[in-house]
Design a protein around this motif. Sequence first.
Motif, PDB file in Angstrom:
ATOM      1  N   GLY A   1       0.803  -1.217   0.000  1.00 39.31           N
ATOM      2  CA  GLY A   1       0.000   0.000   0.000  1.00 39.31           C
ATOM      3  C   GLY A   1       0.837   1.268   0.000  1.00 39.31           C
ATOM      4  O   GLY A   1       0.309   2.367   0.104  1.00 39.31           O
ATOM      5  N   LYS A   2       2.156   1.135  -0.089  1.00 35.74           N
ATOM      6  CA  LYS A   2       3.049   2.294  -0.132  1.00 35.74           C
ATOM      7  C   LYS A   2       3.827   2.260  -1.443  1.00 35.74           C
ATOM      8  O   LYS A   2       4.069   1.194  -2.017  1.00 35.74           O
ATOM      9  N   ALA A   3       4.269   3.438  -1.901  1.00 33.01           N
ATOM     10  CA  ALA A   3       5.057   3.513  -3.125  1.00 33.01           C
ATOM     11  C   ALA A   3       6.457   2.955  -2.900  1.00 33.01           C
ATOM     12  O   ALA A   3       7.007   2.252  -3.751  1.00 33.01           O
ATOM     13  N   LYS A   4       7.046   3.304  -1.735  1.00 32.67           N
ATOM     14  CA  LYS A   4       8.355   2.775  -1.340  1.00 32.67           C
ATOM     15  C   LYS A   4       8.238   2.350   0.119  1.00 32.67           C
ATOM     16  O   LYS A   4       7.151   2.001   0.561  1.00 32.67           O
ATOM     17  N   ALA A   5       9.330   2.376   0.864  1.00 35.18           N
ATOM     18  CA  ALA A   5       9.261   1.933   2.253  1.00 35.18           C
ATOM     19  C   ALA A   5       8.337   2.814   3.076  1.00 35.18           C
ATOM     20  O   ALA A   5       7.553   2.333   3.885  1.00 35.18           O
ATOM     21  N   ARG A   6       8.412   4.141   2.852  1.00 36.82           N
ATOM     22  CA  ARG A   6       7.571   5.069   3.621  1.00 36.82           C
ATOM     23  C   ARG A   6       6.750   6.010   2.765  1.00 36.82           C
ATOM     24  O   ARG A   6       5.771   6.573   3.223  1.00 36.82           O
TER      25      ARG A   6
END
Length: 162
Positions: free
Chosen positions: A149-154
């Motif tokens: 649900g995230k583009a990267k880790a955060r």
Amino acid sequence: MADEINTLEDLAQVAGVEATPEVEVIAREPVRDELGRSYATGKRKDAVARVWIKPGSGKVVVNGKPQNEYFARPVLQMILAQPFSITGTEGQFDVYATVKGGGLSGQAGAVKHGVSKALQLYDPALRGALKAAGFLTRDSRVVERKKYGKAKARKSFQFSKR
């Protein structure tokens, strides 16, 4: 106060036991193989280095290449030299290392960790200086994983009101 307890002997008299504290100081023994080398494993990020050190002229070989050829950047060469400069043993040990995984920066950190551990095994008197500099502790920082649900880790996807 006549019954002051200031020493271990005073405490032993009050308790009615014999005061003979026998504290054994265990001296560390050097760990070397039959060829006079010390071996250690160093880790940093995803890189793992196997390091052997032996008395010599200060030659450093990493994965079969000289240090200045494998780690071309001066910063990485400086990282490898730190354990020797802290302990004052520059040019006294030859280093042979094989390193796998990660990038060049992580590999340099892994070799530094391995050299520090091997130096401490070769000469236990160097442990204090290496430990005070923090070279015996594995740097456990690793790349954070990507979450669902995230583009990267955060990083989140762009918010849209409509």
